[in-house]
Each structure stands twice: as C-alpha cells, then as structure tokens.
Scaffold this motif. Structure first.
Motif, PDB file in Angstrom:
ATOM      1  N   PRO A  59       0.096   2.433   1.388  1.00 14.76           N
ATOM      2  CA  PRO A  59       0.538   2.915   0.077  1.00 14.76           C
ATOM      3  C   PRO A  59      -0.261   4.106  -0.443  1.00 14.76           C
ATOM      4  N   THR A  72       5.985   2.796   0.097  1.00 17.16           N
ATOM      5  CA  THR A  72       5.925   1.566  -0.694  1.00 17.16           C
ATOM      6  C   THR A  72       4.939   1.654  -1.854  1.00 17.16           C
ATOM      7  N   CYS A  73       4.315   2.807  -2.064  1.00 13.59           N
ATOM      8  CA  CYS A  73       3.371   2.948  -3.181  1.00 13.59           C
ATOM      9  C   CYS A  73       4.114   2.877  -4.503  1.00 13.59           C
ATOM     10  N   SER A 108       8.926   3.016  -6.893  1.00 10.98           N
ATOM     11  CA  SER A 108       8.196   3.726  -5.856  1.00 10.98           C
ATOM     12  C   SER A 108       8.075   5.208  -6.201  1.00 10.98           C
TER      13      SER A 108
END
Length: 284
Positions: A59, A72-73, A108
């Motif tokens: 991430p 996916t951060c 995201s």
C-alpha cells in the motif's frame, strides 16, 4: 447483476480483466463503483475484486527518492502516514475532504484517479507533485505521467484488460511548499465546485493542479522567480496559470462564479504553499 471474481494473484486478476474486456471492472474500495451499480449508471458484466490479491505493490512504500502508493492504499492510510504528512501536506488536505472517515477507510487513492472525475479531490495535489502511474496488463507494465493519464471525463489511458497498480510521487525539492484549497456547497458530502493545489518551488516557480474547472483535472506551471509579495509579479503569473481553466455552468455554480472563486482560492493556496517553505533550504 454482474459476475463476481475474487482472484488471489495479479496474473489471475489481469487474465480475468483481459477476458472480460470493456465489460470488466476492478473493485477495491467500491465507494464510487457500488454507487454506480445501485443507480445503474455503471453496468459491468464482471467485477474483479482485488482485495485478496497478494502480489500487488504494498500500500505505501517510501525511500529517499519519494513514495509509492499501491492499488489497495486507502485514503485513511494515506492521511495517517507520517512521511506523507511531512512531504505532501496538500495531498493530505485533499484526502481529508473526501467523504467521512468510513469512506476514507475504504476509498483507494489509485481508484480516485482511475475514476477520472474532473472534480476528483486528490488529483490536483498529485498533479502538482508530478505523479506517475504504472499500468499493468498481460503484455507487461508501462508508466505515464498522471497529467497524460487523464484523457477526459471518466476516460484514462488505462484501457480494457489493464490495471493501474501504483502511483509514484517524487520527493519534494528542498525549499518547496504545497497547499490545497476547495469549495463545495456542503462540506464533505458534495463534489467540489472548485478545487486547487498550488506548489511553490525553491526558486519561486509556481505549479497548479485544478479540479472542476475543465473536462479533466488540469496542470499548469510558470517558471520562477515569481515575487509573491509583489502584485505586479504575481498577477500576470496567476493569469498564465489560470488560462487553462474552462469551467462550465451547472448546478454547483456558474462559469463566472467558478472563475472568480478559482482565482481567490489559487491566491490563498499559493500564499499558504509559500509559507510552508523552509527558508534555510531555499535557493539564494
């Protein structure tokens, strides 16, 4: 209802997206996608859920050159990271305007750019900082400047069968500063009427990222030095920076109102950005 697939590897995810073509959509946080499904403004044939994929970029990664944000951060992770807060305060300010805490804990950063909304909150500061995106497909990876990535409303360089896996930001130059300003009708629950991020370089160069004033997020810059304390120097620089803005009139504001507000917000953002520069790091 679309079909649902939850792969565990990047290769499987890319294969599913390639097979689904234009009818396949990746799913991470789903804060925009699920709303579109509910209101039938989006009707994909296949949803490829990326949350179980184990070999996507992490991430958040940081080194001396800058930072990298994986697909996916979440915005929640971004705003809590101490290095992000130190190096990219304008990006933190923009992320904090997105919805509620619950939304930020799902939304995201990468998807916020991939939606390619002209009013995307995080796009202006990412543009100011010279962000680059990595686009993956079964044929390999390619990179592009975020400014080139945006093609128009909801249109990007990421085509069918492709996936943006990462956004990269270079470390800000010593003696630079940045800030973000935004105007909406209702705080936290509405698209921006106007948004702007400003960056001031150590030599007085200016760069802007603008939202909701064109068919895509916009970037403009003027070389330094610009004397921010001298209206005779600052005013023409702002004229050049804001010349790219082509807002329309809609329910959030008229064209004339947006142009007037944009100049006010830009002036405030530039002055705040300048105040964040470390005088000891600035070029003489």
């Amino acid at each position: 209802m679309p079909k649902y697939y939850r792969p565990t590897t990047r290769a499987d995810a890319l294969a599913a997206l390639a097979e689904g073509g234009a009818g396949a959509r990746p799913l991470v946080g789903g804060t925009d996608l699920l709303v579109g499904l509910r209101h039938h403004t989006l009707e994909p044939d296949l949803l490829v859920d990326l949350k179980a994929v184990t070999d996507l970029p992490e991430p958040i990664a940081v080194d001396d050159e800058g930072m990298r944000f994986g697909a996916t951060c979440t915005l929640g992770e971004l705003v809590e990271h101490p290095v992000v807060r130190e190096w990219y305060p304008a990006l933190v300010e923009a992320a904090l305007t997105v919805g509620s805490v619950a939304i930020r804990n799902r939304a995201s950063l990468v998807a916020n750019s991939c939606n390619a909304s002209p009013a995307a909150d995080t796009a202006p500061p990412l543009l100011v900082h010279g962000a680059r995106v990595t686009i993956a497909s079964l044929d390999g990876d390619r990179t592009a400047a975020l400014d080139d990535f945006f093609l128009g409303p909801r249109r990007t360089l990421c085509g069918p069968g492709e996936l943006v896996t990462r956004i990269e930001l270079p470390r800000p130059a010593p003696g630079s500063g940045a800030a973000f300003r935004r105007l909406t009708r209702r705080r936290g629950v509405d698209l921006a009427t106007v948004s702007v991020a400003a960056g001031v370089g150590p030599d007085g160069a200016l760069v802007l990222g603008m939202g909701a004033v064109g068919p895509r997020p916009l970037r403009a810059e003027v070389p330094g030095p610009v004397d921010l304390d001298d209206e005779a120097s600052l005013a023409p620089a702002l004229d050049r920076l804001l010349a790219a803005a082509t807002p329309i009139s809609d329910v959030r504001g008229s064209r004339e109102y947006r142009l007037a507000t944009l100049r006010v917000l830009t002036t405030r953002a530039v002055r705040t950005a300048a105040s964040r520069r470390n005088p000891r790091e600035m070029a003489s």
